[in-house]
Design a protein around this motif. Structure first.
Motif, mmCIF file in Angstrom:
data_model
loop_
_atom_site.group_PDB
_atom_site.id
_atom_site.type_symbol
_atom_site.label_atom_id
_atom_site.label_comp_id
_atom_site.label_asym_id
_atom_site.label_seq_id
_atom_site.Cartn_x
_atom_site.Cartn_y
_atom_site.Cartn_z
ATOM 1 N N MET A 115 21.195 8.312 38.472
ATOM 2 C CA MET A 115 22.363 7.467 38.495
ATOM 3 C C MET A 115 23.618 8.284 38.827
ATOM 4 S SD MET A 115 20.781 4.412 37.555
ATOM 5 C CE MET A 115 21.337 3.944 39.001
ATOM 6 N N LYS A 116 23.535 9.599 38.588
ATOM 7 C CA LYS A 116 24.667 10.442 38.954
ATOM 8 C C LYS A 116 24.919 10.369 40.460
ATOM 9 C CE LYS A 116 26.641 15.043 38.640
ATOM 10 N NZ LYS A 116 27.692 14.640 39.509
ATOM 11 N N ALA A 117 23.852 10.270 41.242
ATOM 12 C CA ALA A 117 24.011 10.173 42.692
ATOM 13 C C ALA A 117 24.797 8.917 43.073
ATOM 14 C CB ALA A 117 22.643 10.173 43.366
ATOM 15 N N LEU A 118 24.567 7.819 42.360
ATOM 16 C CA LEU A 118 25.317 6.590 42.618
ATOM 17 C C LEU A 118 26.791 6.796 42.302
ATOM 18 C CD1 LEU A 118 25.570 3.591 43.281
ATOM 19 C CD2 LEU A 118 24.859 3.100 40.937
ATOM 20 N N ASP A 119 27.082 7.397 41.157
ATOM 21 C CA ASP A 119 28.468 7.669 40.787
ATOM 22 C C ASP A 119 29.130 8.593 41.807
ATOM 23 O OD1 ASP A 119 30.805 7.593 39.188
ATOM 24 O OD2 ASP A 119 30.208 9.437 38.176
ATOM 25 N N ASP A 120 28.418 9.635 42.233
ATOM 26 C CA ASP A 120 28.970 10.555 43.243
ATOM 27 C C ASP A 120 29.255 9.831 44.551
ATOM 28 O OD1 ASP A 120 28.712 12.598 41.403
ATOM 29 O OD2 ASP A 120 26.899 13.449 42.315
ATOM 30 N N SER A 121 28.340 8.965 44.953
ATOM 31 C CA SER A 121 28.515 8.220 46.199
ATOM 32 C C SER A 121 29.717 7.286 46.118
ATOM 33 C CB SER A 121 27.242 7.432 46.500
ATOM 34 O OG SER A 121 27.391 6.689 47.673
ATOM 35 N N LEU A 122 29.862 6.577 45.013
ATOM 36 C CA LEU A 122 31.018 5.696 44.837
ATOM 37 C C LEU A 122 32.316 6.495 44.863
ATOM 38 C CD1 LEU A 122 29.620 3.380 42.016
ATOM 39 C CD2 LEU A 122 30.108 2.703 44.377
ATOM 40 N N THR A 123 32.312 7.654 44.210
ATOM 41 C CA THR A 123 33.502 8.495 44.167
ATOM 42 C C THR A 123 33.875 8.986 45.564
ATOM 43 O OG1 THR A 123 33.008 9.175 41.907
ATOM 44 C CG2 THR A 123 34.499 10.589 43.155
ATOM 45 N N ARG A 124 32.869 9.391 46.353
ATOM 46 C CA ARG A 124 33.143 9.829 47.739
ATOM 47 C C ARG A 124 33.757 8.711 48.564
ATOM 48 N NH1 ARG A 124 28.388 12.774 47.304
ATOM 49 N NH2 ARG A 124 27.156 11.056 48.113
ATOM 50 N N ASP A 125 33.398 7.468 48.241
ATOM 51 C CA ASP A 125 33.946 6.323 48.974
ATOM 52 C C ASP A 125 35.284 5.855 48.412
ATOM 53 O OD1 ASP A 125 32.063 6.093 50.957
ATOM 54 O OD2 ASP A 125 30.820 4.673 49.863
ATOM 55 N N GLY A 126 35.806 6.592 47.440
ATOM 56 C CA GLY A 126 37.106 6.250 46.879
ATOM 57 C C GLY A 126 37.069 5.167 45.822
ATOM 58 N N ILE A 127 35.877 4.887 45.293
ATOM 59 C CA ILE A 127 35.725 3.854 44.269
ATOM 60 C C ILE A 127 35.558 4.568 42.931
ATOM 61 C CG2 ILE A 127 34.394 1.846 43.531
ATOM 62 C CD1 ILE A 127 33.491 1.634 46.503
ATOM 63 N N PHE A 128 36.677 4.872 42.314
ATOM 64 C CA PHE A 128 36.685 5.658 41.094
ATOM 65 C C PHE A 128 36.525 4.774 39.863
ATOM 66 C CE2 PHE A 128 39.389 7.739 44.242
ATOM 67 C CZ PHE A 128 38.723 8.936 44.378
ATOM 68 N N ASP B 208 31.510 4.122 35.561
ATOM 69 C CA ASP B 208 31.761 4.287 34.121
ATOM 70 C C ASP B 208 32.158 2.987 33.435
ATOM 71 O OD1 ASP B 208 31.210 7.031 34.157
ATOM 72 O OD2 ASP B 208 33.261 7.499 34.772
ATOM 73 N N PHE B 209 32.965 2.157 34.119
ATOM 74 C CA PHE B 209 33.476 0.936 33.494
ATOM 75 C C PHE B 209 32.510 -0.232 33.550
ATOM 76 C CE2 PHE B 209 37.556 3.029 34.630
ATOM 77 C CZ PHE B 209 38.063 3.145 33.355
ATOM 78 N N ALA B 210 31.749 -0.357 34.626
ATOM 79 C CA ALA B 210 30.961 -1.572 34.808
ATOM 80 C C ALA B 210 29.466 -1.357 34.954
ATOM 81 C CB ALA B 210 31.473 -2.334 36.034
ATOM 82 N N ILE B 211 29.064 -0.282 35.603
ATOM 83 C CA ILE B 211 27.637 -0.126 35.887
ATOM 84 C C ILE B 211 26.898 0.515 34.724
ATOM 85 C CG2 ILE B 211 25.946 0.963 37.422
ATOM 86 C CD1 ILE B 211 28.059 0.685 39.675
ATOM 87 N N ALA B 212 27.339 1.695 34.290
ATOM 88 C CA ALA B 212 26.626 2.421 33.231
ATOM 89 C C ALA B 212 26.472 1.613 31.938
ATOM 90 C CB ALA B 212 27.313 3.760 32.957
ATOM 91 N N PRO B 213 27.520 0.922 31.472
ATOM 92 C CA PRO B 213 27.347 0.157 30.230
ATOM 93 C C PRO B 213 26.335 -0.984 30.345
ATOM 94 C CG PRO B 213 29.676 0.445 30.721
ATOM 95 C CD PRO B 213 28.909 0.910 31.917
ATOM 96 N N ALA B 214 26.092 -1.458 31.553
ATOM 97 C CA ALA B 214 25.198 -2.604 31.739
ATOM 98 C C ALA B 214 23.753 -2.194 32.035
ATOM 99 C CB ALA B 214 25.721 -3.478 32.882
ATOM 100 N N SER C 210 17.755 -0.438 32.186
ATOM 101 C CA SER C 210 16.714 0.063 33.082
ATOM 102 C C SER C 210 17.002 -0.481 34.474
ATOM 103 C CB SER C 210 15.332 -0.380 32.610
ATOM 104 O OG SER C 210 15.231 -1.787 32.656
ATOM 105 N N VAL C 211 16.360 0.105 35.455
ATOM 106 C CA VAL C 211 16.531 -0.329 36.838
ATOM 107 C C VAL C 211 15.264 -1.052 37.255
ATOM 108 C CG1 VAL C 211 16.858 0.421 39.213
ATOM 109 C CG2 VAL C 211 18.053 1.593 37.363
ATOM 110 N N ASN C 212 15.425 -2.252 37.782
ATOM 111 C CA ASN C 212 14.294 -3.043 38.257
ATOM 112 C C ASN C 212 14.520 -3.408 39.710
ATOM 113 O OD1 ASN C 212 13.000 -3.277 35.674
ATOM 114 N ND2 ASN C 212 14.619 -4.709 35.117
ATOM 115 N N PHE C 213 13.454 -3.388 40.474
ATOM 116 C CA PHE C 213 13.529 -3.798 41.871
ATOM 117 C C PHE C 213 12.775 -5.110 42.023
ATOM 118 C CE2 PHE C 213 14.040 0.768 41.879
ATOM 119 C CZ PHE C 213 15.131 0.930 42.700
ATOM 120 N N CYS C 214 13.281 -5.971 42.879
ATOM 121 C CA CYS C 214 12.628 -7.251 43.104
ATOM 122 C C CYS C 214 12.589 -7.520 44.608
ATOM 123 C CB CYS C 214 13.352 -8.371 42.373
ATOM 124 S SG CYS C 214 15.047 -8.594 42.895
#
Length: 93
Positions: free
Chosen positions: A1-14, A18-24, A27-31
């Motif tokens: 999940m760190k890779a997702l945070d790093d990717s968002l940060t590189r795109d300027g989405i700071f 931390d505020f919305a994804i990690a607290p929710a 587990s990760v499920n694919f459908c």
């Protein structure tokens, strides 16, 4: 999940992770993609990645940034990065 945070940060989405994804996340499920337009969009993105990596030789972080700047019909012809920024703004309020 760190890779997702790093990717968002590189795109300027700071802070979105931390505020919305990690607290929710418990587990990760694919459908399967049940909507043909979603599957078509995914195929278009895969094609774009192949072109950027294999034909143009762009580095992976740049390829990811370019993907977020493709107009998506499912997003009413807006950019994914703009939608993520709007979500991030709403989460900070």
């Amino acid at each position: 999940m760190k890779a997702l945070d790093d990717s968002l940060t590189r795109d300027g989405i700071f802070g979105l992770y931390d505020f919305a994804i990690a607290p929710a996340i418990n587990s990760v499920n694919f459908c399967p993609a049940g909507d043909k337009s979603v599957l078509a969009s995914m195929n278009q993105l895969v094609f774009q990645v192949k072109c950027d990596l294999l034909e143009s030789g762009h580095p992976l972080p740049l390829v990811n940034q370019r993907l977020n700047r493709i107009v998506m019909s499912r997003l009413k012809y807006r950019y994914a990065v703009d939608e993520l920024l709007a979500i991030a703004d709403r989460c900070r309020r």
